[in-house]
Design an enzyme around this catalytic site. Sequence first.
Site, mmCIF file in Angstrom:
data_model
loop_
_atom_site.group_PDB
_atom_site.id
_atom_site.type_symbol
_atom_site.label_atom_id
_atom_site.label_comp_id
_atom_site.label_asym_id
_atom_site.label_seq_id
_atom_site.Cartn_x
_atom_site.Cartn_y
_atom_site.Cartn_z
ATOM 1 N N GLY A 18 0.823 -1.213 0.000
ATOM 2 C CA GLY A 18 0.000 0.000 0.000
ATOM 3 C C GLY A 18 0.849 1.251 0.000
ATOM 4 O O GLY A 18 0.489 2.267 0.605
ATOM 5 N N SER A 20 1.661 3.422 -2.316
ATOM 6 C CA SER A 20 1.454 4.460 -3.323
ATOM 7 C C SER A 20 0.686 5.663 -2.800
ATOM 8 O O SER A 20 0.573 6.677 -3.483
ATOM 9 C CB SER A 20 0.717 3.874 -4.533
ATOM 10 O OG SER A 20 -0.587 3.436 -4.163
ATOM 11 N N ASP A 68 -0.934 -6.521 -6.683
ATOM 12 C CA ASP A 68 -2.143 -6.534 -5.864
ATOM 13 C C ASP A 68 -1.894 -7.517 -4.721
ATOM 14 O O ASP A 68 -1.495 -8.658 -4.960
ATOM 15 C CB ASP A 68 -3.334 -6.989 -6.712
ATOM 16 C CG ASP A 68 -4.664 -6.861 -5.991
ATOM 17 O OD1 ASP A 68 -4.694 -7.018 -4.753
ATOM 18 O OD2 ASP A 68 -5.685 -6.634 -6.663
ATOM 19 N N VAL A 69 -2.121 -7.094 -3.483
ATOM 20 C CA VAL A 69 -1.848 -7.978 -2.356
ATOM 21 C C VAL A 69 -2.715 -9.235 -2.370
ATOM 22 O O VAL A 69 -2.398 -10.220 -1.683
ATOM 23 C CB VAL A 69 -2.012 -7.251 -1.004
ATOM 24 C CG1 VAL A 69 -0.934 -6.198 -0.828
ATOM 25 C CG2 VAL A 69 -3.412 -6.676 -0.842
ATOM 26 N N SER A 148 -5.621 -1.458 13.862
ATOM 27 C CA SER A 148 -6.456 -0.277 14.070
ATOM 28 C C SER A 148 -7.030 -0.334 15.475
ATOM 29 O O SER A 148 -7.169 -1.427 16.054
ATOM 30 C CB SER A 148 -7.603 -0.250 13.051
ATOM 31 O OG SER A 148 -8.597 0.700 13.408
ATOM 32 N N TYR A 161 -14.620 -4.305 8.817
ATOM 33 C CA TYR A 161 -13.304 -3.711 9.075
ATOM 34 C C TYR A 161 -12.803 -4.073 10.471
ATOM 35 O O TYR A 161 -11.647 -4.487 10.656
ATOM 36 C CB TYR A 161 -13.398 -2.197 8.922
ATOM 37 C CG TYR A 161 -12.084 -1.473 9.043
ATOM 38 C CD1 TYR A 161 -11.224 -1.352 7.951
ATOM 39 C CD2 TYR A 161 -11.699 -0.896 10.252
ATOM 40 C CE1 TYR A 161 -10.011 -0.681 8.054
ATOM 41 C CE2 TYR A 161 -10.489 -0.226 10.365
ATOM 42 C CZ TYR A 161 -9.655 -0.122 9.269
ATOM 43 O OH TYR A 161 -8.452 0.542 9.389
ATOM 44 N N ALA A 164 -11.768 -7.728 10.696
ATOM 45 C CA ALA A 164 -10.483 -7.966 10.037
ATOM 46 C C ALA A 164 -9.321 -7.469 10.883
ATOM 47 O O ALA A 164 -8.298 -8.148 11.032
ATOM 48 C CB ALA A 164 -10.468 -7.299 8.666
#
Length: 259
Positions: A18, A20, A68-69, A148, A161, A164
Amino acid sequence: MKATELFDLTGRVALVTGASSGLGVRFAQVLAANGAAVALVARRADRLAEVARQIGAAGGRAIAMEADVLDRDAMMHAFDAAEEAFGTVTILVNNAGIADRNRAVELPEADWRRVLSINLDAVFYNAQEAARRMLSAGKPGAIINIASILGLGVAKGTVAYATAKAGVIQVTKAMALELAFKRIRVNAIAPGYVVTDLNREYLSGPGAGMTREIPAGRFGEERDLDGALLLLASDAGRWMSGAVVVVDGGHVLALPGLR
């Protein structure tokens, strides 16, 4: 010991997913500024090339690799390219992820699966691959998973979210338990709401009122995560494994799921 020595990453090779946009760019820049050679991984090749150019202009070393992961073959090639350019990846920053704001009863199966695939499955597979390569090379290393505060508590509309990110925290702890003896440290950073180019418009508009729930009274800035990143990537954190470093201005203290 001087701080410049304690946090020095000279000779280390980092791979940041990620990379970029948003926090991924900042993570890559900070690692490079402190001596690491950095492999930048994301889907947007043009933006990756610009980040690599900026790092090079600042005196750092970086290569850009489009991947792409979710594509495990592409990620294998990314690790291969990093090794060919710089050597074995000894710092992995699992940063790539997506957000979702659906309520539980309205969440489509496809959205649930996509969030879990990118935010949890890919994190594990990348950590697994990085660990395998470190073990094969006989090198110590650091795996840093970006979790998070929503992995520790919950808010409405975050079921996919939050699930995860809670999984990321458990993956971090489970892998740390297995790998610490091999000198591979696995830790996580759990940020609160940090302003980036991706969310600036929302956090300065409809979401601005959330600062009332943050004891520090403000959203985070990208630089607020620099210290945690360097701590976990460098020898400064060499006896840390399985830790979840919360960087959120105290927000987690007010999350409903922890009251």
